[in-house]
Design an enzyme around this catalytic site. Structure first.
Site, short mmCIF file in Angstrom:
data_model
loop_
_atom_site.label_atom_id
_atom_site.label_comp_id
_atom_site.label_asym_id
_atom_site.label_seq_id
_atom_site.Cartn_x
_atom_site.Cartn_y
_atom_site.Cartn_z
N ASN A 177 -0.06 19.17 -20.56
CA ASN A 177 -0.29 17.97 -21.42
C ASN A 177 -0.63 18.51 -22.91
O ASN A 177 -1.19 17.88 -23.64
CB ASN A 177 -1.56 17.20 -21.11
N HIS A 198 -0.19 16.35 -25.88
CA HIS A 198 -0.35 15.00 -25.42
C HIS A 198 -1.55 14.06 -26.02
O HIS A 198 -1.53 12.94 -26.19
CB HIS A 198 -0.23 14.97 -24.02
N LYS A 227 3.14 11.44 -10.97
CA LYS A 227 2.34 10.58 -11.74
C LYS A 227 3.06 9.27 -12.07
O LYS A 227 4.06 9.34 -12.57
CB LYS A 227 2.08 11.25 -13.25
N GLU A 258 9.60 18.18 -24.70
CA GLU A 258 8.95 18.62 -23.42
C GLU A 258 9.50 20.06 -23.05
O GLU A 258 8.63 20.63 -22.39
CB GLU A 258 9.31 17.45 -22.25
N HIS A 308 8.21 8.89 -26.89
CA HIS A 308 7.15 9.83 -26.58
C HIS A 308 7.47 11.31 -26.96
O HIS A 308 6.35 11.98 -27.32
CB HIS A 308 7.09 9.72 -25.13
N ARG A 354 -3.41 21.68 -13.97
CA ARG A 354 -2.36 20.58 -14.34
C ARG A 354 -2.30 19.97 -15.66
O ARG A 354 -1.36 19.63 -16.31
CB ARG A 354 -2.21 19.46 -13.17
N ARG A 396 0.95 -1.26 0.12
CA ARG A 396 0.10 -0.08 -0.08
C ARG A 396 0.92 1.27 -0.11
O ARG A 396 0.28 2.48 0.16
CB ARG A 396 -0.89 0.04 1.33
N HIS A 443 -0.35 11.02 -27.56
CA HIS A 443 -0.74 9.38 -27.05
C HIS A 443 -1.32 8.82 -28.10
O HIS A 443 -1.06 7.54 -28.22
CB HIS A 443 -1.67 9.68 -25.79
N LYS A 501 6.83 23.29 -13.98
CA LYS A 501 5.94 22.14 -13.51
C LYS A 501 5.75 22.22 -12.16
O LYS A 501 4.76 22.00 -11.74
CB LYS A 501 6.82 20.89 -14.17
N GLU A 561 -4.67 16.97 -10.78
CA GLU A 561 -5.06 17.52 -11.96
C GLU A 561 -6.60 17.58 -12.13
O GLU A 561 -7.27 16.97 -12.84
CB GLU A 561 -4.69 16.19 -13.14
P1 NAD Z 1 12.90 5.83 -21.73
O1 NAD Z 1 12.57 5.71 -20.35
O2 NAD Z 1 12.44 4.51 -22.69
O3 NAD Z 1 14.52 5.92 -21.88
C1 NAD Z 1 14.91 6.14 -23.46
C2 NAD Z 1 16.19 5.27 -23.54
O4 NAD Z 1 17.19 5.87 -23.19
C3 NAD Z 1 15.99 3.96 -22.90
O5 NAD Z 1 16.63 2.94 -23.90
C4 NAD Z 1 17.02 4.11 -21.83
O6 NAD Z 1 17.73 2.74 -21.52
C5 NAD Z 1 18.04 4.97 -22.58
N1 NAD Z 1 18.75 5.89 -21.47
C6 NAD Z 1 18.16 6.39 -20.34
N2 NAD Z 1 19.10 7.18 -19.85
C7 NAD Z 1 20.14 7.10 -20.63
C8 NAD Z 1 21.52 7.54 -20.29
N3 NAD Z 1 21.95 8.51 -19.49
N4 NAD Z 1 22.51 7.10 -21.36
C9 NAD Z 1 22.28 6.50 -22.05
N5 NAD Z 1 20.97 5.74 -22.46
C10 NAD Z 1 20.00 6.09 -21.51
O7 NAD Z 1 12.16 7.16 -22.36
P2 NAD Z 1 12.06 8.52 -21.68
O8 NAD Z 1 11.93 9.39 -22.96
O9 NAD Z 1 12.92 8.85 -20.78
O10 NAD Z 1 10.80 8.22 -20.95
C11 NAD Z 1 9.44 8.18 -21.77
C12 NAD Z 1 8.31 7.78 -20.80
O11 NAD Z 1 7.93 8.63 -19.90
C13 NAD Z 1 6.88 7.46 -21.39
O12 NAD Z 1 6.40 6.15 -21.02
C14 NAD Z 1 5.94 8.55 -20.94
O13 NAD Z 1 4.86 8.23 -20.95
C15 NAD Z 1 6.62 8.75 -19.60
N6 NAD Z 1 6.12 10.21 -19.22
C16 NAD Z 1 5.84 10.32 -17.88
C17 NAD Z 1 5.47 11.49 -17.29
C18 NAD Z 1 4.83 11.48 -16.02
O14 NAD Z 1 4.51 12.67 -15.50
N7 NAD Z 1 5.02 10.44 -15.14
C19 NAD Z 1 5.74 12.69 -18.00
C20 NAD Z 1 6.24 12.55 -19.34
C21 NAD Z 1 6.53 11.19 -19.92
N1 GLY Z 2 3.63 15.12 -17.86
C1 GLY Z 2 2.30 15.66 -17.47
C2 GLY Z 2 2.00 15.89 -16.01
O1 GLY Z 2 2.83 15.40 -15.23
O2 GLY Z 2 1.01 16.27 -15.49
#
Ligand code: NAD
Ligand code: GLY
Length: 387
Positions: A262, A265, A160, A202, A282, A258, A138, A269, A244, A254
């Site tokens: 997006n 997005h 998130k 972003e 992404h 918030r 939990r 998405h 942010k 949100e």
């Molecule tokens: P990712 O986590 O897939 O990382 C991208 C690639 O880079 C991967 O292959 C990873 O292994 C590699 N990598 C990471 N750091 C590295 C480094 N320092 N050196 C070499 N390689 C490295 O992609 P991302 O773009 O970081 O994240 C995308 C995800 O984030 C999506 O799933 C998206 O939905 C999510 N997201 C979430 C939020 C939120 O608020 N929670 C906001 C935006 C995006």
């Molecule tokens: N990436 C959008 C949010 O965190 O609300």
């Protein structure tokens, strides 16, 4: 710990103000890429985050040999029992199976509720490890250690967490704030160019939708950012996180503002979902999504086409795609129908009503369909007639 506390950060820590769930974002140089000389940093960080029990360090199979193993050795040296959990690399693994893998390892190691999950990686690791922390017994503590630009400016901040479902992106999840965020600028040295550009999408999002001065600064600073200049990067990451943090501090769950985070997005998405998660990054999908949202805003007469053109030009300079994939209007609508901003089946979009200014609105089907069916896609902005 407060933003004035002595930590070896490159910059003053930034506060995400959420009452008793407040935390700091540390922007530093070296604690992840060269951990042995940063033992004092990590000791102070764990104290700040209230870490008392064992550590579950979640990372992927690309980052484990590069950063994870040395970090785990240091944490062990600091006196923690460390449980390394290595998951496969990729958006296509951001699912219930990956969540199970993390929970299985935590249970097998008999971690109790005092455990802290350390998420080391990009947004995929951060989102899934954060959701694992939110749901393990939990809810246990977690710390975000983002290693992609996208995760450093966006996904590691704001709480998130979640996974994808075959029927929709990020459809299963929870709000669960980290106890702290550690941004190590030097990890960006090893980030592939395409991933780096996806993070810039972003960053551009914040300027285009929330801060015109920042957008103008980005237009000027883009050549330095593309060379990964430390000074330019520090400002870009700090300003993005400030924008942010301010919004999250005022609307954590949100219920209103918030949603402005997006911008791009809803379309983005849909692109990710329709392409099967993974072929479009992404950030790339968000870049095209912003062009479409800007074109829709221009079509509604909310913004000058010159603003849309500046957005397209900045995204293209950053090396990002600006043209949507060929999907039918029906396909767009099907993938957008699960958007979390929708209310009683009606889609809502983040629209820009000036450079650096945005709002959330419903739009008429005819206006939306005109943007979804623009052919050729390259003339999307030009076809968005200002009324
Ligand atoms: P990712 O986590 O897939 O990382 C991208 C690639 O880079 C991967 O292959 C990873 O292994 C590699 N990598 C990471 N750091 C590295 C480094 N320092 N050196 C070499 N390689 C490295 O992609 P991302 O773009 O970081 O994240 C995308 C995800 O984030 C999506 O799933 C998206 O939905 C999510 N997201 C979430 C939020 C939120 O608020 N929670 C906001 C935006 C995006
Ligand atoms: N990436 C959008 C949010 O965190 O609300």
């Amino acid at each position: 710990m407060t933003p004035d506390s002595p930590m070896p950060s490159t910059d003053r820590p930034l506060l995400v103000a959420l009452g008793d769930r407040s935390y700091l974002i540390h922007i530093a140089d070296g604690p992840v890429s060269g951990p042995p000389s940063h033992a004092a940093f990590w000791s102070a960080l764990f104290a700040e985050c209230g870490t008392v029990g064992d550590l579950a360090v979640v990372t992927n199979d690309t980052l484990a040999p590069r950063y994870g193993e040395a970090l785990c050795r240091l944490f062990t040296k600091l006196g923690y029992r460390v449980v390394p959990i290595v998951v496969p690399d990729g958006e296509r693994f951001k699912n219930a199976e990956m969540l199970d893998t993390i929970h299985d390892a935590m249970l097998e190691a008999r971690l109790d509720r005092t455990a802290t999950v350390v998420a080391l990686g990009g947004g995929v690791v951060g989102d899934v490890a954060g959701f694992a922390a939110a749901t393990y017994q939990r809810g246990v503590r977690f710390i975000q250690v983002p290693t992609t630009l996208l995760a450093q400016v966006d996904s590691s901040v704001g709480g998130k967490t979640g996974i994808n479902h075959p029927l929709g992106k990020n459809m299963i999840g929870a709000f669960h704030q980290p106890r702290g965020v550690v941004v190590d600028l030097s990890t960006l040295d090893t980030l592939p160019a395409r991933e780096y550009a996806a993070g810039l999408a972003e960053v551009i999002k914040y300027g285009a939708s929330l801060d015109a001065t920042f957008f103008t600064w980005l237009e000027d600073a883009m050549p330095r950012l593309l060379m990964r200049d430390r000074g330019a990067l520090t400002h870009a990451i700090r300003r993005s996180c400030e924008l942010k943090a301010e919004i999250v501090g005022s609307d954590e769950r949100e219920s209103g503002r918030r949603a402005l985070l997006n911008f791009g997005h809803t379309f983005g998405h849909a692109i990710e979902g329709a392409s099967g998660y993974g072929s479009w990054l992404h950030g790339e999908a968000v870049a095209v999504g912003m062009v479409m949202a800007a074109a829709l805003s221009a079509k509604l007469g909310l913004v000058e086409q010159s603003v849309c053109r500046r957005l397209v030009a900045l995204l293209a300079t950053a090396g990002l795609p600006v043209e949507p994939p060929r999907l039918s209007v029906e396909e767009w609508r099907r993938w957008m129908s699960t958007d979390k901003k929708a209310e009683r089946g009606r889609l809502r979009f983040v629209l820009i009503d000036g450079l650096g200014s945005s709002r959330v609105s419903q739009v008429d089907d005819a206006d939306l369909d005109a943007v979804l069916s623009a052919r050729p896609e390259s003339s999307l902005v030009d076809q968005a007639v200002v009324v």
